[in-house]
Motif scaffolding. Structure first.
Motif, mmCIF file in Angstrom:
data_model
loop_
_atom_site.group_PDB
_atom_site.id
_atom_site.type_symbol
_atom_site.label_atom_id
_atom_site.label_comp_id
_atom_site.label_asym_id
_atom_site.label_seq_id
_atom_site.Cartn_x
_atom_site.Cartn_y
_atom_site.Cartn_z
ATOM 1 N N MET A 258 67.721 8.044 52.940
ATOM 2 C CA MET A 258 66.575 7.301 53.362
ATOM 3 C C MET A 258 65.330 7.807 52.644
ATOM 4 O O MET A 258 64.528 7.019 52.178
ATOM 5 C CB MET A 258 66.435 7.407 54.874
ATOM 6 C CG MET A 258 65.311 6.615 55.440
ATOM 7 S SD MET A 258 65.608 4.855 55.453
ATOM 8 C CE MET A 258 66.156 4.639 57.108
ATOM 9 N N LYS A 259 65.185 9.135 52.585
ATOM 10 C CA LYS A 259 64.015 9.700 51.915
ATOM 11 C C LYS A 259 63.990 9.303 50.441
ATOM 12 O O LYS A 259 62.938 8.958 49.898
ATOM 13 C CB LYS A 259 64.005 11.227 52.040
ATOM 14 C CG LYS A 259 63.653 11.738 53.404
ATOM 15 C CD LYS A 259 63.645 13.251 53.403
ATOM 16 C CE LYS A 259 63.403 13.804 54.780
ATOM 17 N NZ LYS A 259 63.442 15.282 54.769
ATOM 18 N N GLN A 260 65.157 9.372 49.808
ATOM 19 C CA GLN A 260 65.219 9.037 48.386
ATOM 20 C C GLN A 260 64.870 7.571 48.157
ATOM 21 O O GLN A 260 64.153 7.242 47.212
ATOM 22 C CB GLN A 260 66.610 9.356 47.813
ATOM 23 C CG GLN A 260 66.683 9.195 46.305
ATOM 24 C CD GLN A 260 65.687 10.082 45.564
ATOM 25 O OE1 GLN A 260 65.426 11.227 45.936
ATOM 26 N NE2 GLN A 260 65.101 9.538 44.510
ATOM 27 N N ALA A 261 65.330 6.696 49.020
ATOM 28 C CA ALA A 261 65.004 5.268 48.891
ATOM 29 C C ALA A 261 63.506 5.049 49.048
ATOM 30 O O ALA A 261 62.913 4.235 48.321
ATOM 31 C CB ALA A 261 65.775 4.465 49.935
ATOM 32 N N ALA A 262 62.871 5.769 49.972
ATOM 33 C CA ALA A 262 61.424 5.651 50.164
ATOM 34 C C ALA A 262 60.674 6.155 48.934
ATOM 35 O O ALA A 262 59.712 5.525 48.478
ATOM 36 C CB ALA A 262 60.991 6.424 51.407
ATOM 37 N N ILE A 263 61.122 7.246 48.366
ATOM 38 C CA ILE A 263 60.495 7.800 47.162
ATOM 39 C C ILE A 263 60.606 6.805 46.006
ATOM 40 O O ILE A 263 59.638 6.548 45.285
ATOM 41 C CB ILE A 263 61.116 9.165 46.799
ATOM 42 C CG1 ILE A 263 60.727 10.217 47.849
ATOM 43 C CG2 ILE A 263 60.699 9.600 45.391
ATOM 44 C CD1 ILE A 263 61.527 11.503 47.760
ATOM 45 N N GLU A 264 61.777 6.221 45.828
ATOM 46 C CA GLU A 264 61.986 5.238 44.763
ATOM 47 C C GLU A 264 61.122 3.995 44.974
ATOM 48 O O GLU A 264 60.562 3.453 44.014
ATOM 49 C CB GLU A 264 63.460 4.855 44.675
ATOM 50 C CG GLU A 264 64.327 5.972 44.136
ATOM 51 C CD GLU A 264 65.815 5.661 44.220
ATOM 52 O OE1 GLU A 264 66.185 4.480 44.396
ATOM 53 O OE2 GLU A 264 66.609 6.617 44.114
ATOM 54 N N ALA A 265 60.997 3.549 46.220
ATOM 55 C CA ALA A 265 60.170 2.365 46.506
ATOM 56 C C ALA A 265 58.701 2.643 46.205
ATOM 57 O O ALA A 265 58.018 1.803 45.598
ATOM 58 C CB ALA A 265 60.348 1.933 47.959
ATOM 59 N N VAL A 266 58.197 3.814 46.589
ATOM 60 C CA VAL A 266 56.805 4.158 46.311
ATOM 61 C C VAL A 266 56.593 4.284 44.804
ATOM 62 O O VAL A 266 55.586 3.819 44.260
ATOM 63 C CB VAL A 266 56.395 5.455 47.044
ATOM 64 C CG1 VAL A 266 55.048 5.971 46.543
ATOM 65 C CG2 VAL A 266 56.337 5.213 48.539
ATOM 66 N N SER A 267 57.551 4.870 44.098
ATOM 67 C CA SER A 267 57.439 4.994 42.641
ATOM 68 C C SER A 267 57.403 3.630 41.962
ATOM 69 O O SER A 267 56.665 3.415 41.008
ATOM 70 C CB SER A 267 58.618 5.799 42.079
ATOM 71 O OG SER A 267 58.576 7.116 42.551
ATOM 72 N N ARG A 268 58.185 2.706 42.469
ATOM 73 C CA ARG A 268 58.291 1.382 41.846
ATOM 74 C C ARG A 268 57.164 0.437 42.249
ATOM 75 O O ARG A 268 56.626 -0.290 41.429
ATOM 76 C CB ARG A 268 59.638 0.766 42.218
ATOM 77 C CG ARG A 268 59.915 -0.530 41.530
ATOM 78 C CD ARG A 268 61.332 -0.952 41.761
ATOM 79 N NE ARG A 268 61.595 -2.187 41.051
ATOM 80 C CZ ARG A 268 62.718 -2.840 41.103
ATOM 81 N NH1 ARG A 268 63.707 -2.352 41.824
ATOM 82 N NH2 ARG A 268 62.876 -3.949 40.447
ATOM 83 N N TYR A 269 56.803 0.437 43.552
ATOM 84 C CA TYR A 269 55.869 -0.568 44.064
ATOM 85 C C TYR A 269 54.514 -0.011 44.479
ATOM 86 O O TYR A 269 53.605 -0.775 44.806
ATOM 87 C CB TYR A 269 56.476 -1.285 45.284
ATOM 88 C CG TYR A 269 57.792 -1.951 44.987
ATOM 89 C CD1 TYR A 269 57.846 -3.076 44.178
ATOM 90 C CD2 TYR A 269 58.980 -1.462 45.514
ATOM 91 C CE1 TYR A 269 59.050 -3.705 43.903
ATOM 92 C CE2 TYR A 269 60.186 -2.080 45.248
ATOM 93 C CZ TYR A 269 60.218 -3.191 44.438
ATOM 94 O OH TYR A 269 61.409 -3.813 44.171
#
Length: 142
Positions: free
Chosen positions: A1-12
């Motif tokens: 979950m944390k990794q998905a949140a990090i990736e989303a913030v990096s992308r969007y």
């Protein structure tokens, strides 16, 4: 979950910071609309950016002048706004009182919509209306 949140913030970034009409629509929004629609075997669905827009858009899209909307007396102001925009007759029933709702509905003809909240935001009460098909379905509809 944390990794998905990090990736989303990096992308969007941190978010659209506004409604799609002002800030645009991200690819992830379209993916969500399509995926949510697929759950109901539909092409897509409508996503509202917040509660106020949802109530205004949904209720006013379903109901028209000549129809009747039944609202719990503790309904959030955004629900009342949706009823006003629909230009339907609005009838309030006593909070969490299915007998009062049933009595008021029985005297009305035509298209009807009952709007309740799952959890009432001002006091934390849960929806207590029962469906003729059972409590679980009534909770899902609240």
């Amino acid at each position: 979950m944390k990794q998905a949140a990090i990736e989303a913030v990096s992308r969007y970034g941190l978010g659209a910071s506004g409604s799609p009409i002002l800030s645009g629509t991200f690819e992830v929004h379209e993916e969500f609309r399509t995926g949510a629609g697929a759950l109901k075997a539909k092409e897509a669905c409508i996503i509202f950016p917040d509660r106020l827009q949802r109530e205004r858009g949904f209720i006013s899209a379903l109901m028209r002048s000549g129809d009747t909307i039944f609202l719990d007396q503790y309904s959030h102001a955004s629900i009342v706004d949706g009823a006003i925009l629909a230009k339907s007759k609005t009838i309030f029933f006593r909070h969490n009182n299915p007998m009062d709702l049933e009595r008021k509905m029985s005297s009305v003809k035509g298209k009807k919509l009952v709007v309740v909240e799952g959890v009432y935001s001002m006091d934390g009460d849960m929806c207590m209306l029962r469906s003729p098909r059972g409590r679980e379905e009534a909770r899902a509809a609240c």
